[in-house]
Motif scaffolding. Structure first.
Motif, PDB file in Angstrom:
ATOM      1  N   ARG A 340       9.851  15.420  85.278  1.00 29.42           N
ATOM      2  CA  ARG A 340      10.662  15.848  86.505  1.00 29.42           C
ATOM      3  C   ARG A 340      11.652  15.066  86.900  1.00 29.42           C
ATOM      4  O   ARG A 340      12.826  15.247  87.359  1.00 29.42           O
ATOM      5  CB  ARG A 340       9.623  16.500  87.697  1.00 29.42           C
ATOM      6  N   ARG A 341      11.217  13.926  87.183  1.00 25.04           N
ATOM      7  CA  ARG A 341      11.990  12.416  87.543  1.00 25.04           C
ATOM      8  C   ARG A 341      13.231  12.524  86.681  1.00 25.04           C
ATOM      9  O   ARG A 341      14.392  12.233  87.052  1.00 25.04           O
ATOM     10  CB  ARG A 341      11.134  11.453  87.735  1.00 25.04           C
ATOM     11  N   MET A 342      12.883  12.579  85.184  1.00 28.45           N
ATOM     12  CA  MET A 342      14.221  12.432  84.382  1.00 28.45           C
ATOM     13  C   MET A 342      14.898  13.600  84.277  1.00 28.45           C
ATOM     14  O   MET A 342      16.154  13.367  84.163  1.00 28.45           O
ATOM     15  CB  MET A 342      13.458  11.997  83.108  1.00 28.45           C
ATOM     16  N   ALA A 343      14.323  14.725  84.472  1.00 26.37           N
ATOM     17  CA  ALA A 343      15.146  15.795  84.806  1.00 26.37           C
ATOM     18  C   ALA A 343      15.934  15.834  85.891  1.00 26.37           C
ATOM     19  O   ALA A 343      17.423  16.060  85.739  1.00 26.37           O
ATOM     20  CB  ALA A 343      14.636  17.027  84.602  1.00 26.37           C
ATOM     21  N   SER A 349      24.740  14.925  84.494  1.00 24.26           N
ATOM     22  CA  SER A 349      25.101  14.821  83.197  1.00 24.26           C
ATOM     23  C   SER A 349      24.559  15.676  82.076  1.00 24.26           C
ATOM     24  O   SER A 349      25.322  16.062  81.172  1.00 24.26           O
ATOM     25  CB  SER A 349      24.260  13.376  82.336  1.00 24.26           C
ATOM     26  N   LEU A 350      23.421  16.449  82.518  1.00 23.54           N
ATOM     27  CA  LEU A 350      23.197  17.586  81.491  1.00 23.54           C
ATOM     28  C   LEU A 350      23.951  18.838  81.477  1.00 23.54           C
ATOM     29  O   LEU A 350      24.427  19.477  80.772  1.00 23.54           O
ATOM     30  CB  LEU A 350      21.771  17.983  81.811  1.00 23.54           C
ATOM     31  N   VAL A 351      24.545  19.038  82.875  1.00 25.11           N
ATOM     32  CA  VAL A 351      25.477  20.273  83.011  1.00 25.11           C
ATOM     33  C   VAL A 351      26.975  19.657  82.279  1.00 25.11           C
ATOM     34  O   VAL A 351      27.333  20.861  81.449  1.00 25.11           O
ATOM     35  CB  VAL A 351      25.958  20.291  84.574  1.00 25.11           C
ATOM     36  N   LEU A 362      20.776  24.794  81.781  1.00 26.67           N
ATOM     37  CA  LEU A 362      19.452  24.690  82.170  1.00 26.67           C
ATOM     38  C   LEU A 362      18.922  24.541  83.273  1.00 26.67           C
ATOM     39  O   LEU A 362      19.576  23.547  83.860  1.00 26.67           O
ATOM     40  CB  LEU A 362      18.555  23.714  80.868  1.00 26.67           C
ATOM     41  N   SER A 363      17.887  25.189  83.934  1.00 27.82           N
ATOM     42  CA  SER A 363      17.465  24.793  85.098  1.00 27.82           C
ATOM     43  C   SER A 363      16.766  23.382  85.141  1.00 27.82           C
ATOM     44  O   SER A 363      16.312  22.926  84.137  1.00 27.82           O
ATOM     45  CB  SER A 363      16.475  25.819  85.676  1.00 27.82           C
ATOM     46  N   VAL A 364      16.510  22.638  86.170  1.00 23.52           N
ATOM     47  CA  VAL A 364      15.743  21.470  86.107  1.00 23.52           C
ATOM     48  C   VAL A 364      14.399  21.682  85.630  1.00 23.52           C
ATOM     49  O   VAL A 364      13.926  20.609  84.775  1.00 23.52           O
ATOM     50  CB  VAL A 364      15.777  20.979  87.549  1.00 23.52           C
ATOM     51  N   GLU A 365      13.742  22.648  86.192  1.00 19.95           N
ATOM     52  CA  GLU A 365      12.441  23.049  85.502  1.00 19.95           C
ATOM     53  C   GLU A 365      12.245  23.227  83.995  1.00 19.95           C
ATOM     54  O   GLU A 365      11.428  22.561  83.370  1.00 19.95           O
ATOM     55  CB  GLU A 365      11.875  24.184  86.014  1.00 19.95           C
ATOM     56  N   ALA A 368      13.040  19.862  82.206  1.00 19.79           N
ATOM     57  CA  ALA A 368      11.934  18.901  82.420  1.00 19.79           C
ATOM     58  C   ALA A 368      10.747  19.507  81.360  1.00 19.79           C
ATOM     59  O   ALA A 368      10.275  18.419  80.654  1.00 19.79           O
ATOM     60  CB  ALA A 368      11.371  19.139  83.746  1.00 19.79           C
ATOM     61  N   SER A 369      10.542  20.619  81.106  1.00 16.92           N
ATOM     62  CA  SER A 369       9.522  21.203  79.969  1.00 16.92           C
ATOM     63  C   SER A 369       9.960  20.546  78.783  1.00 16.92           C
ATOM     64  O   SER A 369       9.056  20.476  77.751  1.00 16.92           O
ATOM     65  CB  SER A 369       9.560  22.471  80.205  1.00 16.92           C
ATOM     66  N   ARG A 370      11.188  20.255  78.436  1.00 22.23           N
ATOM     67  CA  ARG A 370      11.684  19.930  77.040  1.00 22.23           C
ATOM     68  C   ARG A 370      11.768  18.274  76.925  1.00 22.23           C
ATOM     69  O   ARG A 370      11.984  18.035  75.974  1.00 22.23           O
ATOM     70  CB  ARG A 370      13.184  20.489  76.662  1.00 22.23           C
ATOM     71  N   ILE A 371      11.376  17.703  77.950  1.00 18.86           N
ATOM     72  CA  ILE A 371      11.473  15.944  77.769  1.00 18.86           C
ATOM     73  C   ILE A 371      10.243  15.393  77.390  1.00 18.86           C
ATOM     74  O   ILE A 371       9.198  15.783  77.884  1.00 18.86           O
ATOM     75  CB  ILE A 371      12.105  15.595  79.174  1.00 18.86           C
ATOM     76  N   ASP A 372      10.376  14.648  76.299  1.00 21.56           N
ATOM     77  CA  ASP A 372       9.233  13.839  75.848  1.00 21.56           C
ATOM     78  C   ASP A 372       9.473  12.250  75.789  1.00 21.56           C
ATOM     79  O   ASP A 372      10.568  11.916  75.581  1.00 21.56           O
ATOM     80  CB  ASP A 372       8.874  14.323  74.248  1.00 21.56           C
TER      81      ASP A 372
END
Length: 424
Positions: A340-343, A349-351, A362-365, A368-372
């Motif tokens: 969540r913090r990284m998202a 920048s993502l946008v 993509l929503s923040v949620e 976040a679920s795709r970040i490793d």
């Protein structure tokens, strides 16, 4: 605790408290060559190889560095004289024949080695480039970037201005073929300039700061130039081609298993053979793997190893305990919190990146679920009052590759998140 018998002092420490899932680490001296003084400096200690540790149920690369008080200092640090080497038993005939066959391979590889870089070769680079101007601009850029009182706009613009001044001289530099190689200190300096310039550019893009076009031209030029130095180095050392990313990662993993794994020596020797027969590795690396194989065989028959005491053994044990605590705190904080913090930190920048690539938002949620987490590095520094300050560097990647291969980076200093950004 003992050390290897190569030219670099390496010490093994068994951990009273495991760091993630590892119970033993090998560390070596952490040194750096300063181009300004043409001198080698001692910064403390670092892991001799990247380790694979389990964080939040995932395998990630892990490394750390430890700095005693007053670093850096002149190299080498004061080290006690080694104990007298004890007599060892001779090798059985079969093992002796095996070791002799490896020595023949080493000799054959060494016979085809090109002349390795020395001080005279390093100085030749400055015949083609104004050393003082190069260093002055680089130092001024670093001072501007490290100015804690300046805002990001000022830091980006001032640093980029000094970096951009380096471009004309670099473009006018025409090195002879024998200097177009990637195993020199000069090639390392160029790589660091490239990394620095990319960090400035990425922060400017993130904050929508206009920079002189010469900075991007510098990045493109050095990127191409260092690629040509790599190609020249490969040709010089007879390396067939550059490794793919998958090949490189597989080689690193095999290296870790062969040198630091807990498998039987026979299996580790097979792994080392795979490495020394890999023609995509440099002959220097292949020679090192052959020497490691010889050392493994001899170790089976050695009664006592020669011991070079570590000058800061007790301090290192103290830092290893602290590193255990920091990693445990990270594990306890949890993957969900960090995703969540990284998202949230990379949301703007993502946008822009996804818009530029024509990808849906993509929503923040969802992001976040795709970040490793990919890798973790810890730096610890001893203070005069005995406190240990630390920096935690985390590198993340998202499974959608929204940033076209760029890695997300987070910096934590003494429990405070200081930076979240993109790396080159």
């Amino acid at each position: 605790m003992g050390n290897g018998e190569d030219k670099t002092n390496v010490w093994k420490f068994r951990l009273t408290d495991k760091i993630a899932n590892i119970s033993q680490v090998s560390i070596e001296e952490n040194t750096e060559f300063w181009i300004e003084s043409m001198k080698l400096w001692f910064y403390g200690y670092k892991t001799s190889k990247n380790y694979k540790v389990t964080i939040w149920g995932r395998k990630v690369d892990f490394s750390f560095s430890i700095a005693p008080v007053g670093m850096p200092t002149d190299y080498p640090p004061v080290i006690a004289a080694p104990q007298k080497k004890k007599r060892t038993t001779s090798l059985p005939p079969e093992q002796r024949a095996y070791v002799n066959s490896l020595k023949v391979k080493i000799k054959e590889l060494k016979e085809h080695l090109p002349e390795l870089p020395d001080e005279a070769m390093e100085k030749r680079y400055w015949d083609y480039l104004d050393r003082q101007s190069f260093i002055d601009n680089l130092q001024c850029a670093a001072v501007a970037w490290d100015n804690k009182e300046a805002d990001m706009i000022v830091k980006c613009r001032e640093a980029s201005e000094y970096l951009a001044r380096m471009l004309p001289a670099l473009q006018a530099m025409h090195l002879p073929d024998e200097l177009m190689r990637d195993d020199t200190k000069f090639s390392l300096v160029l790589a660091r300039v490239l990394q620095f310039a990319r960090i400035v550019e990425e922060n400017a893009e993130k904050n929508r700061i206009d920079l002189p076009v010469q900075l991007h031209e510098l990045i493109v030029f050095i990127d191409d130039f260092t690629d040509r130095m790599i190609e020249g180095g490969n040709k010089l050392f007879g390396i067939e081609r550059r490794m793919t990313l998958d090949e490189h990662n597989a080689s690193l993993e095999l290296d870790g298993e062969a040198l630091y794994g807990d498998k039987p020596i026979e299996e580790r020797l097979v792994m080392l053979q795979t490495l020394w027969e890999n023609r995509l590795l440099s002959p220097v690396d292949r020679i090192e793997y052959l020497e490691q194989a010889i050392e493994l065989v001899k170790k089976q028959n050695r009664k006592r190893q020669e011991i070079v005491p570590c000058p800061h053994e007790e301090l290192i044990k103290k830092h290893l305990s602290a590193i255990h605590t920091y990693v445990k705190e990270l594990e306890d904080e949890g993957e969900t919190v960090w995703r969540r913090r990284m998202a949230e930190g990379m949301a703007e920048s993502l946008v822009s990146w996804r818009e530029a690539a024509g990808e849906p938002p993509l929503s923040v949620e969802d992001f976040a679920s795709r970040i490793d987490l990919q890798s973790l590095h810890i730096k610890t520094e001893e203070q005069e009052d005995g406190r240990i300050l630390y920096e935690l560097e985390l590198y993340f990647q998202d499974r959608d590759d929204s940033f076209a291969g760029h890695i997300m980076y987070a910096l934590v200093k003494n429990h405070v998140v200081k930076e979240i950004t993109l790396m080159g």
